[in-house]
Design a protein around this motif. Structure first.
Motif, PDB file in Angstrom:
ATOM      1  N   GLU A 164      72.874   6.868  -6.908  1.00  0.00           N
ATOM      2  CA  GLU A 164      73.246   8.067  -8.003  1.00  0.00           C
ATOM      3  C   GLU A 164      74.834   7.740  -8.511  1.00  0.00           C
ATOM      4  O   GLU A 164      75.470   8.964  -8.710  1.00  0.00           O
ATOM      5  CB  GLU A 164      72.929   9.548  -7.471  1.00  0.00           C
ATOM      6  CG  GLU A 164      71.718   9.698  -7.187  1.00  0.00           C
ATOM      7  CD  GLU A 164      70.580   9.718  -8.446  1.00  0.00           C
ATOM      8  OE1 GLU A 164      71.128  10.195  -9.389  1.00  0.00           O
ATOM      9  OE2 GLU A 164      69.655   9.246  -8.257  1.00  0.00           O
ATOM     10  N   LYS A 215      76.009  25.919  -5.802  1.00  0.00           N
ATOM     11  CA  LYS A 215      74.920  24.997  -5.720  1.00  0.00           C
ATOM     12  C   LYS A 215      75.067  23.649  -4.864  1.00  0.00           C
ATOM     13  O   LYS A 215      74.413  22.901  -4.990  1.00  0.00           O
ATOM     14  CB  LYS A 215      74.847  24.684  -6.940  1.00  0.00           C
ATOM     15  CG  LYS A 215      74.145  25.959  -7.841  1.00  0.00           C
ATOM     16  CD  LYS A 215      73.916  25.770  -9.304  1.00  0.00           C
ATOM     17  CE  LYS A 215      73.817  26.890 -10.082  1.00  0.00           C
ATOM     18  NZ  LYS A 215      74.127  26.830 -11.713  1.00  0.00           N
ATOM     19  N   HIS A 216      76.402  23.525  -4.605  1.00  0.00           N
ATOM     20  CA  HIS A 216      76.716  22.204  -3.987  1.00  0.00           C
ATOM     21  C   HIS A 216      77.071  22.102  -2.612  1.00  0.00           C
ATOM     22  O   HIS A 216      77.848  22.813  -1.929  1.00  0.00           O
ATOM     23  CB  HIS A 216      78.085  21.394  -4.799  1.00  0.00           C
ATOM     24  CG  HIS A 216      77.390  21.008  -6.277  1.00  0.00           C
ATOM     25  ND1 HIS A 216      77.515  21.787  -7.312  1.00  0.00           N
ATOM     26  CD2 HIS A 216      77.107  20.084  -6.593  1.00  0.00           C
ATOM     27  CE1 HIS A 216      77.447  21.245  -8.109  1.00  0.00           C
ATOM     28  NE2 HIS A 216      76.975  19.973  -8.007  1.00  0.00           N
ATOM     29  N   PHE A 220      72.575  17.653   2.153  1.00  0.00           N
ATOM     30  CA  PHE A 220      71.403  18.519   1.704  1.00  0.00           C
ATOM     31  C   PHE A 220      70.108  17.863   1.787  1.00  0.00           C
ATOM     32  O   PHE A 220      70.189  16.538   1.998  1.00  0.00           O
ATOM     33  CB  PHE A 220      71.637  19.024   0.177  1.00  0.00           C
ATOM     34  CG  PHE A 220      71.433  17.961  -1.038  1.00  0.00           C
ATOM     35  CD1 PHE A 220      72.557  17.284  -0.969  1.00  0.00           C
ATOM     36  CD2 PHE A 220      70.282  17.761  -1.462  1.00  0.00           C
ATOM     37  CE1 PHE A 220      72.573  16.187  -2.056  1.00  0.00           C
ATOM     38  CE2 PHE A 220      70.455  16.673  -2.569  1.00  0.00           C
ATOM     39  CZ  PHE A 220      71.423  16.081  -2.838  1.00  0.00           C
ATOM     40  N   MET A 222      66.268  16.605   0.476  1.00  0.00           N
ATOM     41  CA  MET A 222      65.526  16.459  -0.794  1.00  0.00           C
ATOM     42  C   MET A 222      64.309  15.772  -0.413  1.00  0.00           C
ATOM     43  O   MET A 222      64.199  15.036   0.480  1.00  0.00           O
ATOM     44  CB  MET A 222      66.507  15.585  -1.415  1.00  0.00           C
ATOM     45  CG  MET A 222      65.734  15.189  -2.814  1.00  0.00           C
ATOM     46  SD  MET A 222      67.109  14.560  -4.214  1.00  0.00           S
ATOM     47  CE  MET A 222      67.884  13.232  -3.337  1.00  0.00           C
ATOM     48  N   ILE A 356      65.200  20.322  -9.779  1.00  0.00           N
ATOM     49  CA  ILE A 356      64.529  18.897  -9.623  1.00  0.00           C
ATOM     50  C   ILE A 356      65.291  18.020 -10.673  1.00  0.00           C
ATOM     51  O   ILE A 356      65.554  18.421 -11.889  1.00  0.00           O
ATOM     52  CB  ILE A 356      63.232  19.009 -10.115  1.00  0.00           C
ATOM     53  CG1 ILE A 356      62.237  19.646  -8.941  1.00  0.00           C
ATOM     54  CG2 ILE A 356      62.512  17.887 -10.645  1.00  0.00           C
ATOM     55  CD1 ILE A 356      60.784  19.733  -9.189  1.00  0.00           C
ATOM     56  N   GLY A 357      65.713  16.893 -10.191  1.00  0.00           N
ATOM     57  CA  GLY A 357      65.817  15.581 -11.157  1.00  0.00           C
ATOM     58  C   GLY A 357      65.045  14.547 -11.018  1.00  0.00           C
ATOM     59  O   GLY A 357      64.756  14.357  -9.788  1.00  0.00           O
ATOM     60  N   GLY A 358      64.412  13.952 -12.035  1.00  0.00           N
ATOM     61  CA  GLY A 358      63.701  12.620 -11.957  1.00  0.00           C
ATOM     62  C   GLY A 358      63.346  12.164 -13.154  1.00  0.00           C
ATOM     63  O   GLY A 358      64.048  12.530 -13.998  1.00  0.00           O
TER      64      GLY A 358
HETATM   65  O1  4AD Z   1      69.442  14.945  -9.709  1.00  0.00           O
HETATM   66  P1  4AD Z   1      69.630  14.358  -8.533  1.00  0.00           P
HETATM   67  O2  4AD Z   1      70.933  13.698  -8.381  1.00  0.00           O
HETATM   68  O3  4AD Z   1      68.437  13.171  -8.504  1.00  0.00           O
HETATM   69  C1  4AD Z   1      68.130  12.201  -7.566  1.00  0.00           C
HETATM   70  O4  4AD Z   1      69.042  11.875  -6.628  1.00  0.00           O
HETATM   71  C2  4AD Z   1      66.944  11.108  -7.872  1.00  0.00           C
HETATM   72  N1  4AD Z   1      67.191   9.911  -7.392  1.00  0.00           N
HETATM   73  C3  4AD Z   1      65.709  12.013  -7.206  1.00  0.00           C
HETATM   74  C4  4AD Z   1      64.540  11.053  -7.603  1.00  0.00           C
HETATM   75  O5  4AD Z   1      64.179  10.984  -8.837  1.00  0.00           O
HETATM   76  N2  4AD Z   1      63.791  10.710  -6.654  1.00  0.00           N
HETATM   77  O6  4AD Z   1      69.104  15.214  -7.198  1.00  0.00           O
HETATM   78  C5  4AD Z   1      67.884  15.847  -7.254  1.00  0.00           C
HETATM   79  C6  4AD Z   1      67.982  17.223  -6.864  1.00  0.00           C
HETATM   80  C7  4AD Z   1      68.707  17.914  -7.707  1.00  0.00           C
HETATM   81  O7  4AD Z   1      67.958  18.498  -8.896  1.00  0.00           O
HETATM   82  C8  4AD Z   1      69.349  19.207  -6.769  1.00  0.00           C
HETATM   83  O8  4AD Z   1      68.174  20.108  -6.663  1.00  0.00           O
HETATM   84  C9  4AD Z   1      69.595  18.391  -5.543  1.00  0.00           C
HETATM   85  O9  4AD Z   1      68.616  17.378  -5.532  1.00  0.00           O
HETATM   86  N3  4AD Z   1      70.951  18.299  -5.383  1.00  0.00           N
HETATM   87  C10 4AD Z   1      71.858  18.899  -4.707  1.00  0.00           C
HETATM   88  N4  4AD Z   1      71.842  19.909  -3.999  1.00  0.00           N
HETATM   89  C11 4AD Z   1      72.712  20.388  -3.267  1.00  0.00           C
HETATM   90  N5  4AD Z   1      73.957  20.069  -2.989  1.00  0.00           N
HETATM   91  C12 4AD Z   1      74.134  18.982  -4.024  1.00  0.00           C
HETATM   92  N6  4AD Z   1      75.290  18.246  -3.797  1.00  0.00           N
HETATM   93  C13 4AD Z   1      73.206  18.283  -4.642  1.00  0.00           C
HETATM   94  N7  4AD Z   1      72.874  17.227  -5.619  1.00  0.00           N
HETATM   95  C14 4AD Z   1      71.799  17.262  -5.944  1.00  0.00           C
END
Ligand code: 4AD
Ligand code: MG
Length: 431
Positions: A164, A215-216, A220, A222, A356-358
Motif C-alpha cells: 500500500e 480511526k487509525h 490492526f 484485516m 472496506i477498500g478493494g
Molecule cells: O484501504 P486499504 O489500505 O486496502 C488494502 O490494504 C487492500 N490491499 C485490501 C485488499 O484489497 N485486499 O485498507 C483496507 C481497510 C480499510 O478500509 C480500513 O477498514 C482498514 O483496512 N484500515 C485501517 N484500520 C485501522 N487503522 C489503520 N491505520 C487502517 N488502515 C486501513
C-alpha cells in the motif's frame, strides 16, 4: 472439567454450585450482605444471610476488596431483578487473594489513565462487552467465508516489499538485510486465488501511520477475500452480502452486549444489501452540495465520509472508480477512462468512515510492470507477483475489511482504541 459458569445459571436453578471468580462490588446492611461476583462470563449477586451461611464466611466477607479473587458456593434461585435472572444464596466463601486497592474505581477516569491500565480496564463491563462483540464479528467473518467454500490462505507478516505504498512501512532488521511488516496480505491473496479460485487472508497488518485520528491504529486486523474471475461489480456484491451477514449475525447473537454499549439496534437492523453505489465523480457533487467539496483527485477525509453517510440515510455506501493517481499500483484502470481505477471503498454510516477498500486488479503483465515502475517500486521484489500475470492471468478482485473500524461501527464506539485488547498507536505501545 465440569466447572460452573455464571452464563449457564438458568440450567442450575435450585442447585448448589460454586463460582470461581472475582469481586465486582459489594454492600452490606448488618445481617445481610450482598456480593457482586464476576467470573468472566457474567455477573451474579451472592446473598450472605447470617445463620444461613457459614459464620466464618459471613465474617470474611468484610475483608473483600474490589477484584479480590474468591470461590463461593451456594444455591441458585430465580431473581428477576438481577441481570442474569438468578442469584445465589451463599453457604461458603473462600478468599483466594485479597486484591490491593484497585486503581480503576467506578468514578470517571481520563482515557489516558485507562489506556495505561488497559490490562485491568478490559475487566469493566463496557470493555468486556465490546471485546465480546469483536470476537463475534471475527467468528461471523470466518463463518461467512468458510460456508461459501473460501479457502483460508495465510499471508506472511514479514515481507520483502510494500503493498500500500512505501510511506507507511514498518522496517525491521532481518539478518544481513531488512524486512517490512505487512501492510496487507493482498498480494499473497492473489497467489491464493490463482491456486484455489477463492481464498481469504485474515491476520494482523501494520501501518506506520502518522495519523492521530480515532480511526487509525498502527497494528490492526484485516480480512481479505480474493476471487479469481470476479470483476468490480462482483466484488461489491460479495462485499455487501458479507457486511450484511456480519452485522445481522452479531445483532442476533450479541444484543445484550450491544445494549450494554447503548447501541441503537434499529440502525443496525436496517443494514441490508444491496448498498448504494456511486462513482467518485458523483460523490464529489454530493460533497459540494453538502458544503464539504474537495477538488478532483483528492481523497476523502472524515468530514467527507460523514457527509456521504448522511446523504444515504444511514446505509453504508460504495464509492467506486477513484482517480487512479491516488490509488495503489495494483488497481486495474477503467477500460472506459484510464484516469480512473476500478477500486471501491465502502463507507460506513454515522462517520465511522471507510471500513472496506478493494477493487479489481490489473491483469496485464505489461501494464502492471509499468505501474510498478511508475510507483518506483523495486522490480525484483515484485517479480513473483508479476508471474501471476504470465502464467494464466485472469480478471480478479478482492477487498480488505478492517476489523477494528467495523467493531467501532457495530458497537457505536467513538475510537478504535477500545475495539482491540491492546491497541497500538503512535504513542501507545504499553501495556
Ligand atoms: O484501504 P486499504 O489500505 O486496502 C488494502 O490494504 C487492500 N490491499 C485490501 C485488499 O484489497 N485486499 O485498507 C483496507 C481497510 C480499510 O478500509 C480500513 O477498514 C482498514 O483496512 N484500515 C485501517 N484500520 C485501522 N487503522 C489503520 N491505520 C487502517 N488502515 C486501513
Ligand atoms: Mg483504503
Amino acid at each position: 472439567m465440569n466447572r460452573f459458569y455464571i452464563e449457564n445459571a438458568s440450567k442450575f436453578d435450585g442447585q448448589t454450585v460454586t463460582v470461581k471468580g472475582w469481586v465486582y462490588g459489594k454492600r452490606s446492611s448488618g445481617k445481610i450482605k450482598f456480593l457482586q461476583m464476576r467470573d468472566g462470563t457474567g455477573i451474579m449477586q451472592g446473598v450472605f444471610v447470617k445463620g444461613e451461611c457459614e459464620d466464618a464466611s459471613f465474617e470474611e466477607f468484610d475483608k473483600l476488596t474490589q477484584e479480590s479473587s474468591l470461590i463461593v458456593t451456594g444455591t441458585l434461585r430465580k431473581e428477576p431483578r438481577s441481570p442474569g435472572g438468578y442469584e445465589m444464596g451463599v453457604k461458603s466463601l473462600k478468599i483466594h487473594q485479597i486484591a490491593e486497592p484497585y486503581p480503576i474505581s467506578p468514578k470517571e477516569h481520563g482515557v489516558e489513565f485507562l489506556m495505561e491500565h488497559r490490562h485491568l480496564w478490559v475487566r469493566s463491563s463496557k470493555q468486556h462487552a465490546a471485546l465480546r462483540v469483536r470476537w463475534e464479528i471475527i467468528r461471523a467473518i470466518r463463518e461467512f467465508f468458510d460456508n461459501q467454500g473460501f479457502v483460508l490462505f495465510d499471508a506472511p507478516i514479514l515481507t520483502p516489499s510494500s503493498c500500500e505504498g512505501t510511506s507507511t512501512l514498518f522496517e525491521t532488521p532481518y539478518f544481513d538485510g531488512k524486512a517490512f511488516l505487512t501492510q496487507s496480505g493482498q498480494l499473497y491473496g492473489e497467489v491464493g486465488a490463482m491456486a484455489f479460485g477463492k481464498v481469504y487472508v485474515f491476520g494482523p497488518t501494520f501501518r506506520a501511520e502518522k495519523s492521530k485520528t480515532r480511526k487509525h491504529l498502527t497494528e490492526f486486523w484485516m480480512v481479505e477475500p480474493e476471487v479469481a474471475w470476479n470483476d468490480l461489480n462482483d466484488n461489491m456484491e460479495l462485499a455487501e452480502k458479507f457486511v450484511e451477514y456480519v452485522v445481522q449475525t452479531v445483532l442476533a447473537r450479541r444484543a445484550p452486549e450491544l445494549k450494554i454499549l447503548e447501541r441503537d439496534l434499529a440502525k443496525l437492523e436496517k443494514i441490508r444489501a444491496p448498498f448504494p453505489r456511486i462513482r467518485y465523480d458523483e460523490a464529489l457533487k454530493v460533497l459540494e452540495k453538502r458544503g464539504v467539496g474537495v477538488p478532483w483527485g483528492e481523497d476523502f477525509g472524515a468530514p467527507q465520509e460523514s457527509a456521504l453517510g448522511e446523504e444515504f440515510g444511514g446505509m453504508p455506501v460504495f464509492v467506486h472508480r477513484f482517480p487512479a493517481r491516488i490509488k495503489a499500483f495494483y488497481f486495474k484502470k477503467d477500460p472506459e477512462d484510464a484516469r480512473y481505477a476500478l477500486g471501491c471503498d465502502l463507507i460506513a454510516p454515522d462517520g465511522y468512515g471507510e471500513i472496506i477498500g478493494g477493487g479489481q486488479r490489473e491483469e496485464s503483465y505489461e501494464t502492471l510492470k509499468r505501474a510498478v515502475e511508475e510507483h518506483r517500486l523495486p522490480f525484483d521484489d515484485y517479480q513473483w507477483y508479476l508471474d501471476l500475470r504470465r502464467y494464466g492471468s485472469v480478471p480478479h478482485s478482492g477487498f480488505g475489511l478492517g476489523v477494528e473500524r467495523t467493531v467501532a461501527w457495530i458497537c457505536g464506539l467513538d475510537h478504535v482504541r477500545e475495539t482491540i485488547p491492546f491497541p497500538r498507536m503512535i504513542h501507545t505501545l504499553r501495556p
